[in-house]
Scaffold this active site. Structure first.
Site: not given
Lengths: 350, 350, 350
Positions: B199, B240-242
């Site tokens: 990541q 969460a991511h993005n």
């Protein structure tokens, strides 16, 4: 730590049967015990394990009659369960037996620390903080300006207490819990932005409260968010500003309580429950896990379930029908067909 | 801190009625105030409390007419509510008035710290970090390599910011919030194990954002997880991511937003809501607490409820019927019986 | 960090097409890349972006045929995706390349630290702790007495590990996670108060586990809470005392697992799921987000949804009917009317 059966017998004022020199270094349930374990037998339905256990020493009741050969050394006492509980507590006390001021720690000159306290390295005790006697403030814990701790308070590593908060006696707060962060208060502006509403109240935690890891309790906008005597909060719980939780209420993990809601005494609230703001929940209420409480509960000592929550039994009945919904819909379709036919017959017959 | 009615009247440019020497040391709501409290009366429906309050000083509107004896000293101003808000903010500013670099703290030689900043003891500022002016980095907060903070940023105790993250101006992050930890990305292998997907993105937090205690915002796999200008996040939220959250969107506690989901501007999302990944939520959407958003919302400015969420009003109607399901099922059984009889009659009559 | 196309081509054993001196300082997806980015093209359906991307360097497959002018420098390799993954991992390794013992940190004289470890400032390593080789213990992390870490363990800033816990090799724990806090165990007394049950067990985390930010894992009452090899836990998850999670099971954010529940291997559990205590969940179970598991699951490799959870497909069917409940209720009312009429007719005709 290692003890002999003889030493434990002496501690518990019990009678040793078997090898008094048998040594133990850990505590375990009788059905899971390995060598060098100390275990106990209290419930007669576990008696079978007495004859197969690998435990080196087992505490049993005075009146137990043995019906097969036992390998373990026995210690007979009046009440095996309570004797074992005493040992558990002693064990824990030894494990958590920290004392003194470790360096480097930060204690502001205006802070007052009581007698016999532990302050771990990297702990921070700010201006005008008052710490009672026999407190344990572990490493990386933080008490902001003017915080008050009673006697026998434990702040585990990484606990954060914002300014002006008041914590009573015999309170245990686990790692990562945040006490007194700002309530979630914002006034909307005409252009869609928000202006922060200053949160100048505090959090009051009364005696004998235990708070779980990473639980968050926000300070009041004005006045106090209050956790009453004997409350037990599990991990990852959200307590919003101006909430009040009544004495001896127990709340399981990941539940969230919205602003200004008051929960009565001796309530039992399951995990992942949500409560909307500005309501009251009657004393003795029992709320099933995952429920959503969307209005005040005025009846005392009742069970609730569902989101929105209804009486537990009503909700269970609806849940059962919910699982049969496709079947129910099919029945309705069939009824419609049958009735359409009956109607045709009836029309024809007129 | 203690002030006299005269001093407060001077600060607010108001007129004092009563004892100008009356002293106050705290702020309180008029219905809850105790002695030495300063309070205010703005909403006429609370006027009754003016005659019974224990507050020592009360701020009131210029045009208020008194209809009974008042014990408190009054301060008359143009707008009592906004005058009180000004005091709240001043009070808070004094309370949070930290400055200077406390020791021991860790500031890497390559880090740049702006003017008039506070760096608390045990705070950690890593290599190449840039901190703007008037920032407060409280004890036990952590900024990893190459983090950038704008001006007027507050990181409360225990805030963790992973490397490369970028934080704008006037951002407040409460204790225990984690910014930039790894997104939850794992590639499944044929044998049932998983391989971590690196990541390497970051988190960008724009100006005027406030983030609650113990909220977690993961870094992007590549690119950025983005929290737009003016967003307000409550405690214990998972981002969460993005993910991207649009400007001035407000999200209540314990809500979770799955990877790559984009939420529009000016949305209002209740507590304990879950959003699946890779969807978009239209600007101005309002989502009821505990809802589950399982597909994209394209209509703007609508209310949603339920899991899976539907239009709010539709969901309310289904909820009401849900509670009557056992009754409904009984009705269907009865209809079946009646129809069976009717059918018999009809068959006989043919 | 900055690299030329030539240097990257050399690292990947690839062929450079275009300017070998083109420089890159970041990694990005081809559709989002800006100048100085390094990107890759693997999936043919993204080929269009190759002709418009602002990336300075793009890694492509050896067999790619170009159908329009390309501005970026290309690096041809056998497999563009895996070549890029290698770079991602290298990038991350460089980013997280911390080493040495920073000061001030606290390492108890009885603690053992392996070779090539990083111990950040304000990290705390207590008595009798054993740390393996190549471990990274970031600032403000805490290991209590007698904790064991294997090799290649990363504790990010602010991770707290309570006494006696055991952590295997290649484990990554993100910031704010709490390992080994007390289980939520209280014995009710006749007067409504509770007595704490001492929690003397520990937490065992096996090899290759990753644990997300602010997740909490409680120690066992007696024995161990166990996280088996290869488990991946997301952020803000609650794992209660005496839980066991089977190898290679993956759990999404904000899920809560109640005491003594055992989850099998290779399960996949969505976000915000709740599991009651003292149940078992069969290996390979897949549980939809927000579900509530209220009883043991014995069938392996099945999908579940709802609260209480049922087979996924059954639940989907009930969900669909749920949304039509008001319509269904109306149909029943209409049927009742029609039948009442039919009955009248039938009564009359008799």
């Amino acid at each position: 730590m290692q003890f002999t059966a003889e030493e434990i017998g002496f501690m518990l004022n019990g009678t040793v049967e078997g090898d008094p020199g048998a040594t133990v270094s850990k505590l375990a349930k009788i059905e899971e015990a390995s060598e060098n374990s100390l275990s106990f037998l209290s419930n007669p339905k576990y008696e079978q394990y007495l004859y197969t256990t690998a435990a080196s020493v087992v505490i049993v009741n005075n009146d137990l009659t043995i019906s097969a050969p036992v390998k373990a050394t026995l210690i007979r006492v009046e009440n095996a369960y309570s004797a074992f509980s005493v040992l558990l507590e002693k064990y824990n006390t030894i494990k958590l037996n920290k004392a003194g001021i470790e360096q480097p720690s930060f204690i502001h000159p205006t802070a007052q620390i009581g007698e016999n306290c532990y302050v771990g390295a990297f702990a921070y005790i700010g201006p005008d903080v008052k710490v009672g006697n026999n407190c344990k403030i572990y490493p990386n814990a933080y008490c902001a300006d003017n915080v008050t701790l009673g006697d026998n308070v434990t702040l585990f590593p990484g606990v954060i207490v914002y300014f002006d908060c008041v914590i009573g006696n015999n309170v245990i707060i686990h790692s990562g819990a945040i006490i007194g962060s700002d309530g979630f208060g914002f006034a909307p502006n005409a252009n869609g932005t928000y202006t922060k509403v200053s949160q100048i109240g505090n959090v009051i935690i009364e005696d004998d409260v235990e708070i779980g890891s990473n639980t968050t309790i926000d300070r009041a906008t004005m006045g106090s968010t209050i956790i009453r005597k004997g409350v037990k909060l599990d991990n990852l719980i959200q307590v919003a500003h101006n909430v009040e939780i009544g004495a001896n209420t127990v709340i399981a993990a990941q539940t969230g309580i919205s602003g200004s809601t008051k929960i009565g005494e001796n309530a039992v609230i399951g995990g992942q429950v949500g409560l909307v703001g500005h309501i009251t929940v009657a004393r003795g209420s029992q709320v099933q896990a995952k429920s959503g409480i969307s209005r005040s509960i005025t009846e005392e000592n009742k069970k609730w379930a569902g989101a929105p929550a209804t009486h537990y039994n009503d909700n269970m009945r609806s849940q059962i029908v919910y699982m049969r919904l496709p079947e129910l819909e099919k029945k309705i379709s069939e009824l419609e067909k049958v009735i359409a036919e009956l109607r045709k017959v009836s029309d024809n017959s007129m």
